[in-house]
Write a protein that holds these residues in place. Structure first.
Motif, PDB file in Angstrom:
ATOM      1  N   ASP A 109      -8.422 -34.204  10.461  1.00 31.57           N
ATOM      2  CA  ASP A 109      -7.982 -34.740   9.186  1.00 31.57           C
ATOM      3  C   ASP A 109      -6.550 -34.549   8.795  1.00 31.57           C
ATOM      4  O   ASP A 109      -6.292 -34.717   7.718  1.00 31.57           O
ATOM      5  N   ALA A 110      -5.667 -34.600  10.005  1.00 30.45           N
ATOM      6  CA  ALA A 110      -4.252 -34.273   9.682  1.00 30.45           C
ATOM      7  C   ALA A 110      -4.146 -32.920   8.761  1.00 30.45           C
ATOM      8  O   ALA A 110      -3.265 -33.060   7.888  1.00 30.45           O
ATOM      9  N   ASP A 111      -4.651 -31.980   8.935  1.00 29.47           N
ATOM     10  CA  ASP A 111      -4.776 -30.743   8.009  1.00 29.47           C
ATOM     11  C   ASP A 111      -3.860 -29.839   8.615  1.00 29.47           C
ATOM     12  O   ASP A 111      -3.729 -28.737   8.159  1.00 29.47           O
ATOM     13  N   GLU A 112      -3.500 -29.757   9.768  1.00 28.06           N
ATOM     14  CA  GLU A 112      -2.643 -28.758  10.415  1.00 28.06           C
ATOM     15  C   GLU A 112      -1.212 -29.359  10.705  1.00 28.06           C
ATOM     16  O   GLU A 112      -1.106 -30.480  10.695  1.00 28.06           O
ATOM     17  N   ILE A 113      -0.420 -28.465  10.506  1.00 29.85           N
ATOM     18  CA  ILE A 113       0.969 -28.934  10.380  1.00 29.85           C
ATOM     19  C   ILE A 113       1.758 -28.355  11.726  1.00 29.85           C
ATOM     20  O   ILE A 113       1.597 -27.137  11.916  1.00 29.85           O
ATOM     21  N   ARG A 114       2.623 -28.969  12.400  1.00 30.98           N
ATOM     22  CA  ARG A 114       3.261 -28.595  13.332  1.00 30.98           C
ATOM     23  C   ARG A 114       4.773 -28.903  13.233  1.00 30.98           C
ATOM     24  O   ARG A 114       5.269 -29.605  12.672  1.00 30.98           O
ATOM     25  N   PHE A 115       5.578 -27.748  13.490  1.00 24.19           N
ATOM     26  CA  PHE A 115       7.198 -27.960  13.371  1.00 24.19           C
ATOM     27  C   PHE A 115       7.668 -28.202  14.743  1.00 24.19           C
ATOM     28  O   PHE A 115       7.613 -27.297  15.761  1.00 24.19           O
ATOM     29  N   GLU A 116       8.462 -29.189  15.081  1.00 21.23           N
ATOM     30  CA  GLU A 116       9.167 -29.399  16.253  1.00 21.23           C
ATOM     31  C   GLU A 116      10.599 -29.172  16.134  1.00 21.23           C
ATOM     32  O   GLU A 116      11.281 -29.692  15.428  1.00 21.23           O
ATOM     33  N   ALA A 117      11.029 -28.411  16.944  1.00 29.83           N
ATOM     34  CA  ALA A 117      12.408 -28.235  17.183  1.00 29.83           C
ATOM     35  C   ALA A 117      13.021 -28.847  18.359  1.00 29.83           C
ATOM     36  O   ALA A 117      12.630 -28.801  19.691  1.00 29.83           O
ATOM     37  N   ARG A 118      13.777 -30.004  18.242  1.00 31.14           N
ATOM     38  CA  ARG A 118      14.405 -30.824  19.034  1.00 31.14           C
ATOM     39  C   ARG A 118      15.978 -30.154  19.393  1.00 31.14           C
ATOM     40  O   ARG A 118      16.657 -30.055  18.400  1.00 31.14           O
ATOM     41  N   TYR A 119      16.165 -29.874  20.731  1.00 27.04           N
ATOM     42  CA  TYR A 119      17.636 -29.312  21.061  1.00 27.04           C
ATOM     43  C   TYR A 119      17.892 -29.897  22.555  1.00 27.04           C
ATOM     44  O   TYR A 119      17.031 -30.194  23.283  1.00 27.04           O
ATOM     45  N   ASN A 120      18.877 -29.481  22.688  1.00 22.63           N
ATOM     46  CA  ASN A 120      19.632 -29.813  23.989  1.00 22.63           C
ATOM     47  C   ASN A 120      19.638 -28.701  24.628  1.00 22.63           C
ATOM     48  O   ASN A 120      20.163 -27.651  24.341  1.00 22.63           O
ATOM     49  N   VAL A 121      19.065 -28.728  25.929  1.00 17.49           N
ATOM     50  CA  VAL A 121      19.149 -27.309  26.902  1.00 17.49           C
ATOM     51  C   VAL A 121      20.587 -27.324  27.530  1.00 17.49           C
ATOM     52  O   VAL A 121      21.167 -26.576  27.566  1.00 17.49           O
ATOM     53  N   ASP A 122      21.058 -28.683  27.763  1.00 20.61           N
ATOM     54  CA  ASP A 122      22.556 -28.813  28.404  1.00 20.61           C
ATOM     55  C   ASP A 122      23.040 -29.969  27.860  1.00 20.61           C
ATOM     56  O   ASP A 122      22.487 -30.775  27.406  1.00 20.61           O
ATOM     57  N   ASP A 123      24.212 -30.454  28.648  1.00 26.89           N
ATOM     58  CA  ASP A 123      24.793 -32.023  28.303  1.00 26.89           C
ATOM     59  C   ASP A 123      23.791 -32.947  28.449  1.00 26.89           C
ATOM     60  O   ASP A 123      24.026 -33.949  27.906  1.00 26.89           O
ATOM     61  N   ARG A 124      22.862 -32.993  29.500  1.00 26.32           N
ATOM     62  CA  ARG A 124      22.161 -33.939  29.897  1.00 26.32           C
ATOM     63  C   ARG A 124      20.635 -33.691  29.669  1.00 26.32           C
ATOM     64  O   ARG A 124      19.897 -34.819  29.768  1.00 26.32           O
ATOM     65  N   THR A 125      20.171 -32.735  29.264  1.00 20.71           N
ATOM     66  CA  THR A 125      18.604 -32.305  29.377  1.00 20.71           C
ATOM     67  C   THR A 125      18.216 -31.932  27.859  1.00 20.71           C
ATOM     68  O   THR A 125      18.863 -31.159  26.929  1.00 20.71           O
ATOM     69  N   LYS A 126      17.224 -32.511  27.203  1.00 17.87           N
ATOM     70  CA  LYS A 126      16.497 -32.518  26.071  1.00 17.87           C
ATOM     71  C   LYS A 126      15.396 -31.636  26.151  1.00 17.87           C
ATOM     72  O   LYS A 126      14.850 -31.926  27.116  1.00 17.87           O
ATOM     73  N   ALA A 127      15.178 -31.142  24.994  1.00 22.19           N
ATOM     74  CA  ALA A 127      13.849 -30.336  25.015  1.00 22.19           C
ATOM     75  C   ALA A 127      13.215 -30.342  23.539  1.00 22.19           C
ATOM     76  O   ALA A 127      13.925 -30.559  22.663  1.00 22.19           O
ATOM     77  N   VAL A 128      11.850 -30.060  23.596  1.00 20.34           N
ATOM     78  CA  VAL A 128      11.180 -30.017  22.279  1.00 20.34           C
ATOM     79  C   VAL A 128      10.391 -28.841  22.194  1.00 20.34           C
ATOM     80  O   VAL A 128       9.380 -28.856  23.180  1.00 20.34           O
ATOM     81  N   ALA A 129      10.485 -27.724  21.375  1.00 24.66           N
ATOM     82  CA  ALA A 129       9.557 -26.678  21.292  1.00 24.66           C
ATOM     83  C   ALA A 129       8.741 -26.788  20.075  1.00 24.66           C
ATOM     84  O   ALA A 129       9.268 -27.228  18.862  1.00 24.66           O
ATOM     85  N   ILE A 130       7.363 -26.838  20.074  1.00 26.49           N
ATOM     86  CA  ILE A 130       6.271 -27.236  19.012  1.00 26.49           C
ATOM     87  C   ILE A 130       5.777 -26.041  18.419  1.00 26.49           C
ATOM     88  O   ILE A 130       5.206 -25.043  19.315  1.00 26.49           O
ATOM     89  N   TYR A 131       5.812 -25.600  17.350  1.00 30.62           N
ATOM     90  CA  TYR A 131       4.918 -24.457  16.757  1.00 30.62           C
ATOM     91  C   TYR A 131       4.311 -24.569  15.666  1.00 30.62           C
ATOM     92  O   TYR A 131       4.297 -25.593  14.805  1.00 30.62           O
ATOM     93  N   ASP A 132       3.162 -23.744  15.385  1.00 30.15           N
ATOM     94  CA  ASP A 132       2.426 -23.818  14.304  1.00 30.15           C
ATOM     95  C   ASP A 132       3.232 -22.978  13.075  1.00 30.15           C
ATOM     96  O   ASP A 132       3.944 -22.583  13.123  1.00 30.15           O
TER      97      ASP A 132
END
Length: 157
Positions: free
Chosen positions: A57-80
């Motif tokens: 029911d789209a009742d849970e929230i997730r927080f996404e942290a988008r960041y650069n690991v280095d100059d060429r690599t990206k990552a996303v960490a997802i938390y409750d």
């Protein structure tokens, strides 16, 4: 072969940058527990935070942290909302995919169809690989298990 690899790398990087622009979610400030969990896990990294509602029911929230690991690599960490990591997604090059996944992709898709590649680790430490493919003007996520075996193909909107 070197030119193909360089072209592929450039396409992946360009696509990820374009994806960030087109899928931009409103930047937010997450709860302190979430920020603290990220800072403890990834000290010195500067994330861009967004939120997403999930669940039946789209009742849970997730927080996404988008960041650069280095100059060429990206990552996303997802938390409750309690600061528990739910998933981690890391951009990787084609050569870091398991051999079985590489073979499957080479057999079934042209190199230029591949738009993005990521290794995903969920909160149960299960690793999968997601490959973004564009085919017939549609975008698909092809998912492989940890050994590179084909798991599922999902059309994205």
């Amino acid at each position: 072969m070197k030119n193909v690899f360089l072209s592929f790398t450039f396409l992946c990087s360009s696509f990820l940058i374009a994806q960030e622009g087109t899928n931009m979610k409103k930047e937010i400030t997450p709860p302190e527990k979430v920020r603290f969990a990220f800072e403890r896990e990834y000290p010195g990294k500067v994330p861009v935070w967004s939120e997403e509602y999930v669940g039946d029911d789209a009742d849970e929230i997730r927080f996404e942290a988008r960041y650069n690991v280095d100059d060429r690599t990206k990552a996303v960490a997802i938390y409750d909302n309690l600061g528990n990591m739910k998933a981690y997604e890391l951009q990787i090059p084609f050569k870091q995919l398991p051999i079985k996944a590489q073979s499957y992709l080479k057999k079934n898709y042209k190199a230029k169809a591949i738009r993005e590649i990521a290794m995903v680790v969920d909160d149960k430490k299960k690793t999968t690989y997601e490959v973004g493919i564009e085919k017939d003007s549609k975008f698909y996520d092809i998912v492989f298990d940890a050994e590179g075996g084909f798991d599922v193909s999902v059309e994205k909107n």
